[in-house]
Structures are given as structure tokens and as C-alpha cells.
Design a protein around this motif. Structure first.
Motif, PDB file in Angstrom:
ATOM      1  N   TYR A  52       0.841  -1.047   0.051  1.00 42.76           N
ATOM      2  CA  TYR A  52       0.012   0.063  -0.049  1.00 42.76           C
ATOM      3  C   TYR A  52       0.841   1.272  -0.103  1.00 42.76           C
ATOM      4  CZ  TYR A  52      -4.032  -3.047   1.167  1.00 42.76           C
ATOM      5  OH  TYR A  52      -4.949  -4.124   1.136  1.00 42.76           O
ATOM      6  N   GLU A  53       0.321   2.299  -0.434  1.00 41.32           N
ATOM      7  CA  GLU A  53       1.132   3.618  -0.322  1.00 41.32           C
ATOM      8  C   GLU A  53       0.189   4.706   0.511  1.00 41.32           C
ATOM      9  OE1 GLU A  53       3.225   4.933  -4.088  1.00 41.32           O
ATOM     10  OE2 GLU A  53       2.176   3.466  -5.137  1.00 41.32           O
ATOM     11  N   LEU A  54       0.918   5.365   1.021  1.00 43.11           N
ATOM     12  CA  LEU A  54       0.467   6.466   1.862  1.00 43.11           C
ATOM     13  C   LEU A  54       0.772   7.912   1.114  1.00 43.11           C
ATOM     14  CD1 LEU A  54      -0.966   7.170   4.484  1.00 43.11           C
ATOM     15  CD2 LEU A  54       1.483   7.509   5.425  1.00 43.11           C
ATOM     16  N   PHE A  55      -0.332   8.689   1.081  1.00 46.35           N
ATOM     17  CA  PHE A  55      -0.121   9.979   0.456  1.00 46.35           C
ATOM     18  C   PHE A  55      -0.773  11.055   1.339  1.00 46.35           C
ATOM     19  CE2 PHE A  55      -0.386   6.929  -3.127  1.00 46.35           C
ATOM     20  CZ  PHE A  55       0.506   7.410  -3.973  1.00 46.35           C
ATOM     21  N   TYR A 115     -13.947  13.649  -0.330  1.00 47.37           N
ATOM     22  CA  TYR A 115     -12.938  13.803  -1.480  1.00 47.37           C
ATOM     23  C   TYR A 115     -11.464  14.266  -0.935  1.00 47.37           C
ATOM     24  CZ  TYR A 115     -17.058  13.326  -4.142  1.00 47.37           C
ATOM     25  OH  TYR A 115     -18.598  12.894  -4.693  1.00 47.37           O
ATOM     26  N   VAL A 116     -10.610  13.923  -1.813  1.00 45.45           N
ATOM     27  CA  VAL A 116      -9.159  14.379  -1.446  1.00 45.45           C
ATOM     28  C   VAL A 116      -8.655  14.912  -2.893  1.00 45.45           C
ATOM     29  CG1 VAL A 116      -6.836  13.595  -0.810  1.00 45.45           C
ATOM     30  CG2 VAL A 116      -8.716  13.123   0.693  1.00 45.45           C
ATOM     31  N   MET A 117      -7.954  15.915  -2.574  1.00 49.45           N
ATOM     32  CA  MET A 117      -7.211  16.529  -3.954  1.00 49.45           C
ATOM     33  C   MET A 117      -5.853  16.457  -3.188  1.00 49.45           C
ATOM     34  SD  MET A 117      -8.635  19.983  -5.507  1.00 49.45           S
ATOM     35  CE  MET A 117     -10.189  19.966  -6.487  1.00 49.45           C
ATOM     36  N   MET A 118      -4.861  15.832  -4.153  1.00 47.84           N
ATOM     37  CA  MET A 118      -3.521  15.656  -3.569  1.00 47.84           C
ATOM     38  C   MET A 118      -2.570  15.758  -5.003  1.00 47.84           C
ATOM     39  SD  MET A 118      -3.605  11.739  -2.886  1.00 47.84           S
ATOM     40  CE  MET A 118      -3.925  10.454  -4.078  1.00 47.84           C
ATOM     41  N   ILE A 119      -1.478  16.248  -4.761  1.00 45.26           N
ATOM     42  CA  ILE A 119      -0.451  16.252  -5.671  1.00 45.26           C
ATOM     43  C   ILE A 119       0.747  15.413  -5.444  1.00 45.26           C
ATOM     44  CG2 ILE A 119       1.530  17.802  -6.786  1.00 45.26           C
ATOM     45  CD1 ILE A 119      -0.353  20.072  -6.154  1.00 45.26           C
ATOM     46  N   ASP A 120       0.951  14.592  -6.551  1.00 50.05           N
ATOM     47  CA  ASP A 120       2.059  13.554  -6.338  1.00 50.05           C
ATOM     48  C   ASP A 120       2.915  13.489  -7.686  1.00 50.05           C
ATOM     49  OD1 ASP A 120       3.496  11.272  -5.155  1.00 50.05           O
ATOM     50  OD2 ASP A 120       2.564  10.097  -6.426  1.00 50.05           O
ATOM     51  N   ASN A 121       4.305  13.514  -7.610  1.00 51.08           N
ATOM     52  CA  ASN A 121       4.996  13.542  -8.816  1.00 51.08           C
ATOM     53  C   ASN A 121       4.317  14.693  -9.842  1.00 51.08           C
ATOM     54  OD1 ASN A 121       6.655  11.457  -8.196  1.00 51.08           O
ATOM     55  ND2 ASN A 121       5.103  10.074  -8.607  1.00 51.08           N
ATOM     56  N   SER A 122       3.975  15.804  -9.218  1.00 49.62           N
ATOM     57  CA  SER A 122       3.589  16.828 -10.151  1.00 49.62           C
ATOM     58  C   SER A 122       2.278  16.932 -10.740  1.00 49.62           C
ATOM     59  CB  SER A 122       4.386  17.363 -11.008  1.00 49.62           C
ATOM     60  OG  SER A 122       5.849  17.638 -10.602  1.00 49.62           O
ATOM     61  N   VAL A 123       1.419  15.794 -10.310  1.00 45.19           N
ATOM     62  CA  VAL A 123       0.121  15.477 -10.939  1.00 45.19           C
ATOM     63  C   VAL A 123      -1.010  15.578  -9.631  1.00 45.19           C
ATOM     64  CG1 VAL A 123      -1.411  13.732 -11.911  1.00 45.19           C
ATOM     65  CG2 VAL A 123       1.036  13.510 -12.444  1.00 45.19           C
ATOM     66  N   LEU A 124      -1.919  16.531 -10.017  1.00 44.16           N
ATOM     67  CA  LEU A 124      -3.034  16.926  -9.265  1.00 44.16           C
ATOM     68  C   LEU A 124      -4.237  16.063  -9.428  1.00 44.16           C
ATOM     69  CD1 LEU A 124      -4.358  18.603  -7.113  1.00 44.16           C
ATOM     70  CD2 LEU A 124      -5.162  20.284  -8.952  1.00 44.16           C
ATOM     71  N   THR A 125      -4.585  15.325  -8.515  1.00 44.49           N
ATOM     72  CA  THR A 125      -5.587  14.419  -8.660  1.00 44.49           C
ATOM     73  C   THR A 125      -6.720  14.523  -7.713  1.00 44.49           C
ATOM     74  OG1 THR A 125      -4.709  12.769  -7.238  1.00 44.49           O
ATOM     75  CG2 THR A 125      -4.220  12.561  -9.725  1.00 44.49           C
ATOM     76  N   LEU A 126      -7.984  14.112  -7.948  1.00 38.94           N
ATOM     77  CA  LEU A 126      -9.091  14.340  -7.188  1.00 38.94           C
ATOM     78  C   LEU A 126      -9.734  12.716  -6.950  1.00 38.94           C
ATOM     79  CD1 LEU A 126     -11.431  15.933  -5.682  1.00 38.94           C
ATOM     80  CD2 LEU A 126     -12.791  15.639  -7.903  1.00 38.94           C
ATOM     81  N   ARG A 127      -9.687  12.198  -5.714  1.00 38.84           N
ATOM     82  CA  ARG A 127     -10.085  11.184  -5.541  1.00 38.84           C
ATOM     83  C   ARG A 127     -11.256  10.838  -4.309  1.00 38.84           C
ATOM     84  NH1 ARG A 127      -8.046   6.145  -6.071  1.00 38.84           N
ATOM     85  NH2 ARG A 127      -6.403   6.939  -7.373  1.00 38.84           N
TER      86      ARG A 127
END
Length: 148
Positions: free
Chosen positions: A22-25, A34-46
Motif C-alpha cells: 500500500y502507499e501513503l499520500f 474527496y481528497v485533492m492531492m499532488i504526487d509527482n507534479s500531478v494533481l488528482t481528485l479521489r
């Protein structure tokens, strides 16, 4: 929109390559689910679900994710605050015509908006931005299930 309106949370995503991986962000909670997060310069909504025994821990929800931006070089809270404010000031029809229709990959997006009885309530047409996101996430998830 004030940066203080967003709660910073941790999100567990997975399993990844192996059933026990598993990965932790870190991200920012939007509307409690909903969560908005940036990982590796990519903004996602989940979509996420609250973990009962921890105050700021969420797990992967029932849908896929939406990539909202790539090559993000600024502070995550600044980008998220500006984007949420811009989207809140936009009506659903503007979002459809100005954002979704002009997607960079020129792919068709398949909604089933008329079928959903939630669109009509007390004779008023209820067509909100949140509904569009929920419909989009649902459709993406259904397409992924059919492909597998």
C-alpha cells in the motif's frame, strides 16, 4: 476561499503491485469524502472513506480518480485553493463546455445524465458541479470494471 478551509489528511491507496503493498499520500479533504492531492507534479481528485480509528486517515473510496492537472510546480495548498475557488464560481454548463469538452486528449466522455432521477427535485432542474464529478467518477469506474 481561505487555505484554512482545507484539512490536511493522509490517504492509503492500494493494494499496488503485490497484495500486501500500500502507499501513503498526503492531500486535502474536500466535502468530507474527496481528497485533492499532488504526487509527482500531478494533481488528482479521489473519492475516499474515513478510517474509523484515526482522526486524519482515509482509505481509497469506491471510484477511480480524476487527473485535474499535470506538471504542477507550485505549493499544493495554493493550487488546490485556487482551483476549488474557480470551480465553485463556475456553473455546471460552463464546466461542461469550457473544461470537459476541451479535454486535451480529445476523447469522448460518456455521461448518463438524463437517466438519473436525482436531476429533478420538486420540479426544479438540479444540475450541480458536484453531481457532474460524481457522475464522471461513476462512469470511469464502470468502464474500468468492464475492461477488466
Amino acid at each position: 476561499m481561505n487555505k484554512g478551509n482545507f484539512e490536511k489528511v493522509s490517504v492509503i491507496l492500494g493494494p499496488c503491485d503485490l497484495p500486501h503493498m500500500y502507499e501513503l499520500f498526503e492531500g486535502y479533504l474536500i466535502k468530507d469524502r474527496y481528497v485533492m492531492m499532488i504526487d509527482n507534479s500531478v494533481l488528482t481528485l479521489r473519492h475516499v472513506k474515513k478510517e474509523r480509528h484515526h482522526s486524519h486517515l482515509y482509505v481509497d473510496g469506491d471510484t477511480g480518480s480524476i487527473t485535474l492537472a499535470r506538471y504542477v510546480q507550485r505549493e499544493d495548498i495554493d493550487v488546490i485553493t485556487e482551483l476549488v475557488e474557480r470551480l465553485r464560481n463556475m456553473d455546471a454548463l460552463s464546466f461542461l463546455t469550457d473544461e470537459l469538452l476541451w479535454n486535451t486528449c480529445r476523447e469522448d466522455i460518456d455521461f448518463d445524465l438524463v437517466r438519473n432521477k436525482e436531476l429533478w427535485k420538486n420540479g426544479e432542474h438540479k444540475f450541480s458541479f458536484e453531481f457532474l464529478f460524481s457522475s464522471y467518477l461513476y462512469n470511469v469506474t464502470q468502464k474500468r470494471k468492464r475492461v477488466k
